[in-house]
Scaffold this motif. Structure first.
Motif, mmCIF file in Angstrom:
data_model
loop_
_atom_site.group_PDB
_atom_site.id
_atom_site.type_symbol
_atom_site.label_atom_id
_atom_site.label_comp_id
_atom_site.label_asym_id
_atom_site.label_seq_id
_atom_site.Cartn_x
_atom_site.Cartn_y
_atom_site.Cartn_z
ATOM 1 N N LEU A 38 0.827 -1.210 0.000
ATOM 2 C CA LEU A 38 0.000 0.000 0.000
ATOM 3 C C LEU A 38 0.853 1.247 0.000
ATOM 4 O O LEU A 38 1.897 1.294 0.630
ATOM 5 C CB LEU A 38 -0.861 0.051 1.268
ATOM 6 N N GLU A 39 0.343 2.250 -0.665
ATOM 7 C CA GLU A 39 0.904 3.595 -0.579
ATOM 8 C C GLU A 39 -0.181 4.463 0.040
ATOM 9 O O GLU A 39 -1.350 4.363 -0.329
ATOM 10 C CB GLU A 39 1.250 4.107 -1.975
ATOM 11 N N ALA A 48 -5.896 8.437 1.491
ATOM 12 C CA ALA A 48 -6.162 7.473 0.427
ATOM 13 C C ALA A 48 -5.155 6.340 0.536
ATOM 14 O O ALA A 48 -4.006 6.535 0.948
ATOM 15 C CB ALA A 48 -6.058 8.144 -0.939
ATOM 16 N N PHE A 49 -5.600 5.159 0.142
ATOM 17 C CA PHE A 49 -4.789 3.949 0.206
ATOM 18 C C PHE A 49 -4.767 3.365 -1.194
ATOM 19 O O PHE A 49 -5.806 3.013 -1.740
ATOM 20 C CB PHE A 49 -5.390 2.980 1.232
ATOM 21 N N LEU A 50 -3.569 3.292 -1.761
ATOM 22 C CA LEU A 50 -3.411 2.936 -3.164
ATOM 23 C C LEU A 50 -2.615 1.641 -3.289
ATOM 24 O O LEU A 50 -1.581 1.477 -2.640
ATOM 25 C CB LEU A 50 -2.671 4.058 -3.894
ATOM 26 N N SER A 56 -8.453 2.623 -5.579
ATOM 27 C CA SER A 56 -8.058 3.267 -4.330
ATOM 28 C C SER A 56 -9.217 3.269 -3.339
ATOM 29 O O SER A 56 -10.391 3.229 -3.709
ATOM 30 C CB SER A 56 -7.575 4.691 -4.585
ATOM 31 N N LEU A 57 -8.849 3.307 -2.070
ATOM 32 C CA LEU A 57 -9.787 3.498 -0.966
ATOM 33 C C LEU A 57 -9.481 4.848 -0.355
ATOM 34 O O LEU A 57 -8.321 5.274 -0.334
ATOM 35 C CB LEU A 57 -9.561 2.438 0.118
ATOM 36 N N ARG A 58 -10.495 5.515 0.152
ATOM 37 C CA ARG A 58 -10.297 6.746 0.913
ATOM 38 C C ARG A 58 -11.111 6.648 2.193
ATOM 39 O O ARG A 58 -12.113 5.940 2.239
ATOM 40 C CB ARG A 58 -10.755 7.976 0.119
ATOM 41 N N LEU A 123 -8.842 -3.262 -3.227
ATOM 42 C CA LEU A 123 -7.396 -3.204 -3.447
ATOM 43 C C LEU A 123 -6.917 -4.144 -4.536
ATOM 44 O O LEU A 123 -5.780 -4.018 -5.001
ATOM 45 C CB LEU A 123 -6.661 -3.482 -2.138
ATOM 46 N N THR A 124 -7.768 -5.086 -4.961
ATOM 47 C CA THR A 124 -7.391 -6.028 -6.032
ATOM 48 C C THR A 124 -8.292 -5.877 -7.253
ATOM 49 O O THR A 124 -8.161 -6.653 -8.199
ATOM 50 C CB THR A 124 -7.434 -7.476 -5.516
#
Length: 128
Positions: A38-39, A48-50, A56-58, A123-124
């Motif tokens: 994750l970034e 945000a999670f990339l 992406s998730l926020r 994420l996938t």
């Protein structure tokens, strides 16, 4: 130097902070369990999670129109079927905002199994 994601969470209204921290920890736990790198970054001022191969998730506070229903939220890309899949499966009965967010109230227990499904899928996820 302050982590910008930490700073964004700390700048959120007090009623949202514990929930945002819990969502952040859950996102990292699910990613680690699945070996997903994750970034973290800020997108539209929200944490945000990339992932390299996913959407992406926020996390953040809901729009003004939704604040009567929720204190904090988990956002996914609104042009994906992710929320629909979530609601058809383990997320049945969750409060959502259209196809873009799962909504939470301060003090509510997070359904980590159901949210883990959504986090993992997001994420996938890739457009078929």
């Amino acid at each position: 130097m302050t982590d910008p994601v930490d700073a964004a969470i700390e700048a959120a209204p007090e009623r949202a902070r514990a929930g945002l921290h819990a969502l952040r920890a859950l996102i990292h736990r699910v990613a680690a369990e699945d070996g997903i790198a994750l970034e973290e970054a800020l997108r539209w001022g929200q944490p945000a999670f990339l992932a390299a191969r996913g959407a992406s998730l926020r996390i953040g506070t809901p729009s003004k129109a939704m604040r009567q229903q929720a204190d904090f939220a988990l956002y996914v890309h609104c042009q994906t079927p992710l929320i629909v899949e979530f609601l058809a499966g383990p997320g049945a009965g969750q409060r959502v905002e259209g196809s873009r967010a799962v909504l939470f109230r301060q003090g509510e227990a997070l359904d980590e199994a159901a949210l883990g499904f959504l986090i993992r899928r997001t994420l996938t996820w890739h457009d078929p």
